[in-house]
Scaffold this motif. Structure first.
Motif, PDB file in Angstrom:
ATOM      1  N   ARG A  29     -10.605  -1.229  -4.611  1.00  0.00           N
ATOM      2  CA  ARG A  29     -10.585  -2.662  -4.899  1.00  0.00           C
ATOM      3  C   ARG A  29      -9.219  -3.274  -4.558  1.00  0.00           C
ATOM      4  N   PRO A  30      -9.102  -4.596  -4.477  1.00  0.00           N
ATOM      5  CA  PRO A  30      -7.839  -5.225  -4.056  1.00  0.00           C
ATOM      6  C   PRO A  30      -6.631  -4.805  -4.881  1.00  0.00           C
ATOM      7  N   ASN A  31      -6.833  -4.487  -6.161  1.00  0.00           N
ATOM      8  CA  ASN A  31      -5.694  -4.062  -6.995  1.00  0.00           C
ATOM      9  C   ASN A  31      -5.633  -2.548  -7.155  1.00  0.00           C
ATOM     10  N   GLY A  32      -6.352  -1.811  -6.319  1.00  0.00           N
ATOM     11  CA  GLY A  32      -6.399  -0.361  -6.437  1.00  0.00           C
ATOM     12  C   GLY A  32      -5.567   0.343  -5.373  1.00  0.00           C
ATOM     13  N   ARG A  33      -5.245   1.621  -5.654  1.00  0.00           N
ATOM     14  CA  ARG A  33      -4.481   2.435  -4.718  1.00  0.00           C
ATOM     15  C   ARG A  33      -5.039   3.857  -4.749  1.00  0.00           C
ATOM     16  N   LEU A  34      -5.360   4.379  -3.566  1.00  0.00           N
ATOM     17  CA  LEU A  34      -5.859   5.747  -3.433  1.00  0.00           C
ATOM     18  C   LEU A  34      -4.884   6.535  -2.573  1.00  0.00           C
ATOM     19  N   LYS A  35      -4.349   7.632  -3.130  1.00  0.00           N
ATOM     20  CA  LYS A  35      -3.379   8.470  -2.436  1.00  0.00           C
ATOM     21  C   LYS A  35      -4.014   9.826  -2.140  1.00  0.00           C
ATOM     22  N   ILE A  36      -3.961  10.229  -0.861  1.00  0.00           N
ATOM     23  CA  ILE A  36      -4.559  11.487  -0.432  1.00  0.00           C
ATOM     24  C   ILE A  36      -3.446  12.395   0.083  1.00  0.00           C
ATOM     25  N   THR A  37      -3.328  13.556  -0.521  1.00  0.00           N
ATOM     26  CA  THR A  37      -2.251  14.489  -0.167  1.00  0.00           C
ATOM     27  C   THR A  37      -2.724  15.445   0.923  1.00  0.00           C
ATOM     28  N   PRO A  38      -1.777  16.148   1.585  1.00  0.00           N
ATOM     29  CA  PRO A  38      -2.150  17.090   2.648  1.00  0.00           C
ATOM     30  C   PRO A  38      -3.082  18.180   2.149  1.00  0.00           C
ATOM     31  N   GLY A  39      -3.986  18.598   3.044  1.00  0.00           N
ATOM     32  CA  GLY A  39      -4.918  19.671   2.725  1.00  0.00           C
ATOM     33  C   GLY A  39      -6.229  19.209   2.124  1.00  0.00           C
ATOM     34  N   VAL A  40      -6.342  17.915   1.872  1.00  0.00           N
ATOM     35  CA  VAL A  40      -7.572  17.374   1.274  1.00  0.00           C
ATOM     36  C   VAL A  40      -8.538  16.972   2.387  1.00  0.00           C
ATOM     37  N   GLN A  41      -9.768  17.373   2.229  1.00  0.00           N
ATOM     38  CA  GLN A  41     -10.831  16.932   3.138  1.00  0.00           C
ATOM     39  C   GLN A  41     -11.923  16.235   2.326  1.00  0.00           C
TER      40      GLN A  41
ATOM     41  N   GLU B  83      -5.300   6.267  -8.089  1.00  0.00           N
ATOM     42  CA  GLU B  83      -5.941   7.578  -8.077  1.00  0.00           C
ATOM     43  C   GLU B  83      -5.278   8.425  -7.000  1.00  0.00           C
ATOM     44  N   GLU B  84      -5.071   9.730  -7.298  1.00  0.00           N
ATOM     45  CA  GLU B  84      -4.427  10.629  -6.339  1.00  0.00           C
ATOM     46  C   GLU B  84      -5.208  11.922  -6.247  1.00  0.00           C
ATOM     47  N   LEU B  85      -5.551  12.309  -5.013  1.00  0.00           N
ATOM     48  CA  LEU B  85      -6.212  13.576  -4.758  1.00  0.00           C
ATOM     49  C   LEU B  85      -5.121  14.605  -4.452  1.00  0.00           C
ATOM     50  N   LYS B  86      -4.836  15.480  -5.424  1.00  0.00           N
ATOM     51  CA  LYS B  86      -3.710  16.399  -5.325  1.00  0.00           C
ATOM     52  C   LYS B  86      -4.124  17.789  -4.890  1.00  0.00           C
ATOM     53  N   ARG B  87      -5.280  18.246  -5.295  1.00  0.00           N
ATOM     54  CA  ARG B  87      -5.673  19.629  -5.054  1.00  0.00           C
ATOM     55  C   ARG B  87      -6.212  19.803  -3.649  1.00  0.00           C
ATOM     56  N   ASP B  88      -5.764  20.892  -2.977  1.00  0.00           N
ATOM     57  CA  ASP B  88      -6.298  21.194  -1.653  1.00  0.00           C
ATOM     58  C   ASP B  88      -7.772  21.563  -1.759  1.00  0.00           C
TER      59      ASP B  88
END
Length: 525
Positions: free
Chosen positions: A475-487, A458-463
């Motif tokens: 979860r152990p097999n999950g990945r969360l990506k947070i981009t700049p500008g996200v709160q 999952e990726e949080l792209k929108r500011d």
């Protein structure tokens, strides 16, 4: 401590054994009664032990009474109404009224052992208890009677197992009676470590100021304390529990017991209907418990729950089980006790479950005025609870999912398996959703809300600011990506658990991170 008496119902050693009595100093058991005209007694003693045993044998058409009160009125006394000490055989109260006593109880049995029989009587407006029985044990029967408006408990049975007085058998029966408007517990059944029977049938428990019915269990370990092994057989059936200020029926803890709760009607209770809970204690985990909750109606109740069900979770012997099936849990109003506090591990729901040895199957659960139908109180995220083949108020899976509170909401709670579920509010229907057809989306882009489990990428792209209404659980097999500008703005009591990967990118100008936790909530990872 080296003498045994065997008393048999017949003329020789092959006759039915009524009671084996272990003789200690000053032993005085309950009177033993035969069904025929013959009595066979065997006396055994160890060598070189001096012992004296006195027996008194009487003949009659029935068991002799210590006291018999029939068609009498006992009222307005400054002490107890009837007080019996060190009973030996039986107490019989029939078609009598005992009211307005001003000390301890209307009927007080203190010490001894034997049968207490109260029938077709009225025991009301006493200070403190209506009936208080504190003795070595026996058969207690309260039937066709009214026990009401007592300042203390309606009926209280306390068993003293350290006494030299002990029963032939232990049994408690309350049937066809009206237990109402008592200020303390309506009926209290004290714990007993030997074999026992508890039968509560056909009663009206109405408008109690406290708990309607409470049954206690034996905590003692049979191996360490050398107490007799025994199971309490419990039957609670065909009763009405209505209008109690506190929980209507309480069994905490529930161990060394097996039984059924069937065909009861719970309506209008203000702090829940059924509470079964075992604390985290090793002695409770090694004891047997089997309970069936079947064909009861739980309607128009309020409080933090309708049913709170939990045995010992760490039941490594697998000897504890609670099965709830074919019940109606409908039109109840369940709310959080503090409206401004967001629940974490003790959510308010129609049915809350505290251990994985509880199974919920084929029930109609529909409470539109409540936020959740089923909630997990088990803090064990790798555990799953079986709640399958129930009607949960909706056919659409998204709406059903929103009515269940579990690991999807708080990362540290057990997972509730509610699929398959019924597609009709007919409890015997064969229309069932066999497998999931919908999956919760971690990101709600329209409302800028996130929360739930991350099992893929999952990726949080929108500011902007994202509201976190459920725990973020990577979860152990999950990945969360947070981009700049996200709160990320967390609601009260909501946090984050990272077992997989959490990736943040961007510069750290001014020493400020790329995402901020508002509301000052801890992050675990």
């Amino acid at each position: 401590d080296g003498v045994t008496l065997e008393i048999r119902d017949g003329s020789d050693a092959s006759a039915r054994l009524i009671k084996e009595i272990q003789v200690k100093n000053f032993t005085r058991p309950e009177s033993v009664v035969t069904t025929g005209n013959n009595l066979f007694i065997t006396f055994k003693a160890k060598a070189k032990i001096q012992s004296e045993v006195f027996l008194e044998v009487t003949a009659g058409p029935k068991k002799a009474y210590d006291i018999n009160v029939t068609s009498s009125v006992i009222e307005d006394n400054s002490g107890r109404g009837i007080w019996l000490e060190w009973m030996r055989s039986a107490v019989h109260i029939h078609k009598s009224t005992i009211q307005h006593q001003n000390y301890v109880a209307g009927l007080h049995v203190s010490g001894g052992a034997g049968d207490v029989n109260v029938t077709h009587s009225v025991i009301s407006n006493n200070y403190v208890d209506g009936i208080n029985i504190t003795y070595g044990g026996g058969h207690t029967n309260v039937s066709w009677s009214t026990i009401s408006d007592n300042v203390g408990m309606g009926v209280a049975l306390w068993i003293n197992e350290t006494t030299v007085n002990f029963p032939v058998k232990q049994e408690m029966t309350v049937s066809y009676s009206n237990i109402s408007l008592n200020h303390d517990i309506g009926v209290l059944v004290g714990n007993y470590c030997g074999p026992a029977i508890v039968n509560i049938s056909g009663n009206y428990f109405d408008d109690g100021r406290y708990i309607g019915l409470e049954i206690l269990s034996c905590w003692r370990d049979t191996l360490l304390e050398r107490v007799p092994e025994g199971i309490t057989e419990i039957f609670i059936g065909h009763n009405f529990f209505r209008g109690h200020e506190r929980v209507a029926l309480k069994m905490s803890p529930l161990v060394r017991a097996q039984g059924k709760i069937v065909h009861n009607d719970f309506r209008g209770n203000k702090d829940g209907c059924l509470y079964i809970y075992n604390v985290d204690d090793f002695i409770l985990e090694i004891q047997k418990a089997q309970m069936l909750i079947e064909e009861n109606r739980f309607l128009e109740n309020s409080g933090r729950f309708v049913l709170n069900l939990g045995l010992s979770h760490y039941d490594y012997k697998k000897i504890q089980n609670l099965n709830m099936r074919f019940n109606w849990v409908q039109q109840n109003r369940i709310n959080e006790p503090w409206h401004n506090l967001n629940a974490r591990s003790m959510v308010a729901a129609a049915i809350v479950i505290g251990s994985d040895n509880v199974q919920i199957h084929r029930n109609l659960i529909e409470n539109p005025a409540s936020r959740y139908e089923i909630g997990s109180h088990l803090v064990e995220p790798n555990t799953q609870i079986k709640c399958e083949n129930n009607w949960l108020g909706f056919k659409e899976e998204r709406l059903v999912w929103e009515r269940v509170f579990d690991r999807d909401d708080r990362y540290n709670l057990a997972k509730i398996n509610y699929v398959p579920y019924l597609l009709s509010n007919n409890i015997n229907t064969e229309l069932v959703l066999e497998r999931p057809e919908w999956e919760h989306q971690f990101i709600d882009s329209e409302n800028f809300e996130i929360g739930g489990e991350v099992t893929g990428v999952e990726e949080l792209k929108r500011d902007g600011v994202y509201i976190v209404r459920r725990d973020i659980n990577v979860r152990p097999n999950g990945r969360l990506k947070i981009t700049p500008g996200v709160q990320l703005k967390f609601e009260h009591s909501v946090g984050m658990m990272v077992s997989g990967e959490l990736i943040t990118e961007g510069d750290l100008k001014g020493g400020k991170p790329v995402f901020t936790l508002h509301e000052t909530m801890p992050v675990n990872g």
